[in-house]
Design a protein around this motif. Structure first.
Motif, PDB file in Angstrom:
ATOM      1  N   UNK A 211       6.802  -4.885  -4.676  1.00  0.00           N
ATOM      2  CA  UNK A 211       6.869  -5.689  -3.744  1.00  0.00           C
ATOM      3  C   UNK A 211       5.462  -6.568  -3.984  1.00  0.00           C
ATOM      4  N   UNK A 212       4.478  -5.871  -4.373  1.00  0.00           N
ATOM      5  CA  UNK A 212       3.318  -6.790  -4.650  1.00  0.00           C
ATOM      6  C   UNK A 212       3.324  -7.644  -5.448  1.00  0.00           C
ATOM      7  N   UNK A 213       4.155  -7.626  -6.526  1.00  0.00           N
ATOM      8  CA  UNK A 213       4.051  -8.417  -7.569  1.00  0.00           C
ATOM      9  C   UNK A 213       4.608  -9.976  -7.199  1.00  0.00           C
ATOM     10  N   UNK A 214       5.228  -9.727  -6.011  1.00  0.00           N
ATOM     11  CA  UNK A 214       5.652 -11.063  -5.644  1.00  0.00           C
ATOM     12  C   UNK A 214       4.651 -12.045  -4.903  1.00  0.00           C
ATOM     13  N   UNK A 215       3.611 -11.146  -4.612  1.00  0.00           N
ATOM     14  CA  UNK A 215       2.433 -11.701  -3.863  1.00  0.00           C
ATOM     15  C   UNK A 215       1.168 -11.832  -4.563  1.00  0.00           C
ATOM     16  N   UNK A 216       1.017 -11.020  -5.431  1.00  0.00           N
ATOM     17  CA  UNK A 216      -0.326 -10.885  -6.232  1.00  0.00           C
ATOM     18  C   UNK A 216      -0.095 -11.464  -7.680  1.00  0.00           C
ATOM     19  N   UNK A 217      -1.187 -11.905  -8.124  1.00  0.00           N
ATOM     20  CA  UNK A 217      -1.306 -12.422  -9.735  1.00  0.00           C
ATOM     21  C   UNK A 217      -1.066 -11.119 -10.792  1.00  0.00           C
ATOM     22  N   UNK A 218      -1.741  -9.930 -10.537  1.00  0.00           N
ATOM     23  CA  UNK A 218      -1.440  -8.906 -11.152  1.00  0.00           C
ATOM     24  C   UNK A 218      -1.541  -7.608 -10.327  1.00  0.00           C
ATOM     25  N   UNK A 219      -0.683  -6.808 -10.800  1.00  0.00           N
ATOM     26  CA  UNK A 219      -0.544  -5.299 -10.127  1.00  0.00           C
ATOM     27  C   UNK A 219      -0.759  -4.513 -11.011  1.00  0.00           C
ATOM     28  N   UNK A 220      -1.911  -3.468 -10.668  1.00  0.00           N
ATOM     29  CA  UNK A 220      -2.052  -2.467 -11.395  1.00  0.00           C
ATOM     30  C   UNK A 220      -1.633  -0.956 -10.930  1.00  0.00           C
ATOM     31  N   UNK A 221      -0.966  -0.260 -11.693  1.00  0.00           N
ATOM     32  CA  UNK A 221      -0.420   1.228 -11.025  1.00  0.00           C
ATOM     33  C   UNK A 221      -1.586   2.131 -11.520  1.00  0.00           C
ATOM     34  N   UNK A 222      -2.066   2.899 -10.787  1.00  0.00           N
ATOM     35  CA  UNK A 222      -3.018   3.845 -11.384  1.00  0.00           C
ATOM     36  C   UNK A 222      -2.000   5.227 -11.606  1.00  0.00           C
ATOM     37  N   UNK A 223      -1.940   5.197 -12.999  1.00  0.00           N
ATOM     38  CA  UNK A 223      -0.747   6.276 -13.479  1.00  0.00           C
ATOM     39  C   UNK A 223      -1.324   7.431 -13.871  1.00  0.00           C
ATOM     40  N   UNK A 224      -1.528   8.367 -13.217  1.00  0.00           N
ATOM     41  CA  UNK A 224      -1.807   9.974 -13.473  1.00  0.00           C
ATOM     42  C   UNK A 224      -1.220  10.772 -12.396  1.00  0.00           C
ATOM     43  N   UNK A 225      -0.686  11.840 -12.925  1.00  0.00           N
ATOM     44  CA  UNK A 225      -0.174  12.884 -12.205  1.00  0.00           C
ATOM     45  C   UNK A 225      -1.153  13.448 -10.979  1.00  0.00           C
ATOM     46  N   UNK A 226      -2.487  13.605 -11.393  1.00  0.00           N
ATOM     47  CA  UNK A 226      -3.167  14.132 -10.498  1.00  0.00           C
ATOM     48  C   UNK A 226      -3.494  13.350  -9.096  1.00  0.00           C
ATOM     49  N   UNK A 227      -3.247  11.792  -9.496  1.00  0.00           N
ATOM     50  CA  UNK A 227      -3.233  10.871  -8.311  1.00  0.00           C
ATOM     51  C   UNK A 227      -2.216  10.700  -7.384  1.00  0.00           C
ATOM     52  N   UNK A 228      -1.080  11.385  -7.560  1.00  0.00           N
ATOM     53  CA  UNK A 228      -0.181  11.389  -6.654  1.00  0.00           C
ATOM     54  C   UNK A 228      -0.075  11.827  -5.471  1.00  0.00           C
ATOM     55  N   UNK A 229      -1.082  12.724  -5.026  1.00  0.00           N
ATOM     56  CA  UNK A 229      -1.076  13.043  -3.797  1.00  0.00           C
ATOM     57  C   UNK A 229      -2.584  12.700  -3.570  1.00  0.00           C
ATOM     58  N   UNK A 230      -2.925  12.200  -2.387  1.00  0.00           N
ATOM     59  CA  UNK A 230      -4.196  11.878  -1.971  1.00  0.00           C
ATOM     60  C   UNK A 230      -5.365  13.090  -2.086  1.00  0.00           C
ATOM     61  N   UNK A 231      -6.284  13.284  -2.777  1.00  0.00           N
ATOM     62  CA  UNK A 231      -7.400  14.081  -2.999  1.00  0.00           C
ATOM     63  C   UNK A 231      -8.906  13.045  -3.017  1.00  0.00           C
ATOM     64  N   UNK A 232      -9.624  13.297  -2.067  1.00  0.00           N
ATOM     65  CA  UNK A 232     -10.887  12.348  -1.996  1.00  0.00           C
ATOM     66  C   UNK A 232     -11.605  12.047  -3.405  1.00  0.00           C
ATOM     67  N   UNK A 233     -12.072  13.077  -3.843  1.00  0.00           N
ATOM     68  CA  UNK A 233     -13.042  13.096  -4.940  1.00  0.00           C
ATOM     69  C   UNK A 233     -12.217  12.184  -5.912  1.00  0.00           C
ATOM     70  N   UNK A 234     -11.150  12.693  -6.550  1.00  0.00           N
ATOM     71  CA  UNK A 234     -10.310  12.210  -7.490  1.00  0.00           C
ATOM     72  C   UNK A 234      -9.964  10.941  -7.413  1.00  0.00           C
ATOM     73  N   UNK A 235      -9.590  10.475  -6.207  1.00  0.00           N
ATOM     74  CA  UNK A 235      -8.976   9.377  -5.787  1.00  0.00           C
ATOM     75  C   UNK A 235      -9.990   8.348  -6.023  1.00  0.00           C
ATOM     76  N   UNK A 236     -11.277   8.526  -5.273  1.00  0.00           N
ATOM     77  CA  UNK A 236     -12.362   7.699  -5.389  1.00  0.00           C
ATOM     78  C   UNK A 236     -12.754   7.597  -6.886  1.00  0.00           C
ATOM     79  N   UNK A 237     -12.823   8.463  -7.817  1.00  0.00           N
ATOM     80  CA  UNK A 237     -13.158   8.374  -8.970  1.00  0.00           C
ATOM     81  C   UNK A 237     -12.365   7.390 -10.021  1.00  0.00           C
ATOM     82  N   UNK A 238     -10.917   7.298  -9.518  1.00  0.00           N
ATOM     83  CA  UNK A 238     -10.069   6.543 -10.062  1.00  0.00           C
ATOM     84  C   UNK A 238     -10.162   4.955  -9.744  1.00  0.00           C
TER      85      UNK A 238
END
Lengths: 268, 323
Positions: free
Chosen positions: B51-78
């Motif tokens: 969806x965002x590729x139609x609106x933005x110049x670039x889209x980056x997917x943070x691709x890592x299994x540990x980031x699938x579910x929100x965890x405050x510290x890990x998501x912040x680090x990413x």
């Protein structure tokens, strides 16, 4: 367990809008006849800490405030609610410091006060409502942070925090020390201290430090605007004229009210 | 260096907030003469990225299994890693709980400044200025951010969406190897029943206040009315604090900021902290016994009567009109 709760004294947010004035030049609210009170979320934090102490049986609760000399009253009230110790950092500079300044001052005071397993702040204050002190304090202290917490348990050296999310709630397990920002729910409404305890609280010791006592860049803290500054403050003039539905009977009034609702919603 | 990065947790999907965030981001990027880039994190990121590729110049997917579910510290680090690499002028987030939790810390680690709950963002010379409500909605402030990048969380739903672009933006996956920070761990996640359809997305809201008097009328009186209108239920802080309804229903400065087409306030006085949550509603209407209740100052139309008399009759009338 050592618990520290940060408290902010603010202009009573319950004053009616018609009595509220700002000084656009100084970009501050006018005190007027409003009372100064402890920010409600800070009191929710203290109440959450008091309940945690009641469940664990042994915990020491220290309350800390960075503010005008009058903030002593907020700390005295916290002592009357049965906090164990209190410390005030007197702000003799910018009365509305930016959130990073506040976090730095609090962090320096916390390091000077000792070591804590749990540091609690309100999720935001009823005056400027920046909602940043907890997160920035965690960064200053190098600790993790959990926000919008409404209940904390301690179990075998671990903390269990229940917190509110947009769609429900979560439980987090955490290794102390951590920072938690607290929000309100039906279980952490602040208790009302007894009049006698309020009077007694003024005889209890209370630590007072100036910015110069903390070993930080005191003049930068007094300026309090290296993170951001308030460029404008004003009261927006926006008043809608309400059309009250009329009718001789309740039935007629509700009928025209229903029609207005249908007009608005059927256009969707 | 003039780029704008928008950060999204994918779990809420391509909702009004996500669309508003892209809209705010696009206008700001145009003003700055930079690119609009999106960072999407969490389960569902692929769909949202499309969806965002139609609106933005670039889209980056943070691709890592540990980031699938929100965890405050890990998501912040990413996010610190990804935003750091993009070195944007501005990072925009929504005002969901996760974004609010992370934004100030993200700003701190990027050496920038954060400000929240923004309703307007504009460039003024070298500085970025953000308008927001203060004093529980009684006043408005313009905050000037002193450090770059400026990290701003917005009332994203009140921003108009971005126009679709002729050419789709590039979607890339950032293979991350963020160490999971286990000092805090989400071990249980519960959605309240109503949470499935989000209050912030609702087009019609029926809301009750202290004057409702107890938990029962929410179920017996207000809910059937809401059902008739296809509305979501909400409440004032007083009603939530009393435990009559779940805290997720709370609308106001410290609750949800909602943007419905119709907000029907029943037995709500309209304290400024409550009004701060509905200032972006298209139409506000109220049922209240007190003609001088502040809520009426914000209403297009209203009725001065006891809700106990009005609501049952109103349901009848609405049902008849809808036939």
């Amino acid at each position: 367990m050592n618990i520290l709760v940060c408290l902010k004294q603010i202009l009573d947010p319950e004053i009616p809008a018609r009595d509220f004035r700002v000084d656009p030049a100084r970009r501050e609210a006018e005190r007027g006849s409003a009372n100064l009170v402890t920010n409600i979320f800070c009191e929710n934090a203290l109440e959450t800490a008091l309940q945690l102490r009641e469940r664990t049986g042994s915990a020491k609760i220290t309350v800390l405030s960075y503010g005008q000399p009058s903030a002593e009253d907020s700390l005295r009230k916290a002592l009357a609610m049965k906090a164990d110790a209190a410390a005030l950092i007197v702000n003799d500079g910018n009365a509305n410091p930016d959130p990073l300044t506040t976090a730095r001052v609090l962090a320096a005071a916390i390091r000077k006060l000792g070591t804590f397993d749990l540091i609690m702040v309100g999720r935001e204050a009823g005056d400027w409502g920046a909602g940043q002190t907890g997160g920035l304090l965690a960064e200053e202290l190098g600790l993790p942070c959990v926000s919008f917490v409404d209940r904390i348990e301690s179990e075998g050296g671990q903390l269990r925090l229940k917190r509110q999310t947009d769609t429900g709630w979560e439980v987090l397990e955490a290794e102390p020390p951590i920072v938690a920002t607290v929000t309100n729910d039906e279980h952490n409404l602040p208790r009302i201290p007894k009049v006698r305890d309020v009077m007694m609280s003024y005889r209890q010791p209370l630590t007072k430090w100036t910015l110069d006592d903390l070993g930080i860049e005191a003049n930068e803290a007094r300026a309090g605007n290296t993170y951001y500054q308030v460029a404008e403050l004003f009261i927006p003039q926006k008043e809608t004229r309400c059309e009250f539905v009329t009718g001789d009977t309740l039935d007629q009034k509700v009928e025209s009210f229903a029609k207005r609702i249908v007009e608005v919603t059927s256009a969707l | 260096m003039n780029d704008v990065v928008i950060c999204l947790f994918a779990s809420a999907g391509f909702d009004k907030a996500a669309q508003g965030l892209a809209g705010a981001g696009r206008r700001l990027a145009d003003e700055l003469g930079g690119r609009l880039r999106a960072v999407v994190i969490g389960a569902g990121a692929d769909t949202l990225a499309l969806e965002f590729s139609r609106l933005c110049d670039t889209v980056i997917i943070a691709d890592q299994a540990e980031l699938a579910e929100y965890q405050p510290e890990t998501c912040l680090n990413a996010l610190v890693r990804l935003c750091g690499e993009l070195s944007p002028r501005t990072v925009l987030l929504g005002n969901d709980a996760y974004s609010q939790e992370i934004a100030p810390r993200l700003a701190y680690r990027l050496g920038g400044s954060a400000v929240g709950d923004g309703v307007e963002v504009r460039v003024e010379g070298e500085a970025l200025r953000v308008s927001r409500q203060v004093y529980g909605g009684k006043a408005q402030a313009v905050i000037e951010l002193k450090r770059m990048p400026a990290v701003v969380w917005l009332r994203a739903r009140s921003f108009a969406p971005a126009p679709a672009r002729a050419e789709a933006g590039e979607v890339t996956r950032a293979a991350l190897d963020i160490q999971a920070d286990t000092r805090t761990r989400v071990i249980e996640r519960k959605r309240e029943e109503q949470g499935e359809a989000r209050l912030e997305e609702a087009r019609v809201i029926v809301s009750g206040g202290r004057g409702i008097g107890g938990p029962e009328p929410f179920t017996t009186e207000l809910q059937p009315l809401a059902d008739l209108l296809g509305a979501q239920m909400a409440a004032s802080r007083a009603a939530c604090d009393a435990g009559w309804v779940p805290p997720t229903w709370q609308v106001g400065q410290t609750g949800k900021k909602v943007t419905p087409d119709l907000y029907l306030a029943i037995a709500i006085t309209g304290a400024s902290q409550h009004m701060a949550g509905i200032s972006e509603a298209k139409t506000i209407s109220a049922i209240n016994t007190d003609p001088d209740a502040p809520i009426f100052k914000h209403c297009q139309f209203g009725i001065v009567e006891d809700y106990r008399k009005v609501v049952p009759l109103l349901r009848e009338k609405l049902a008849a009109l809808q036939k």
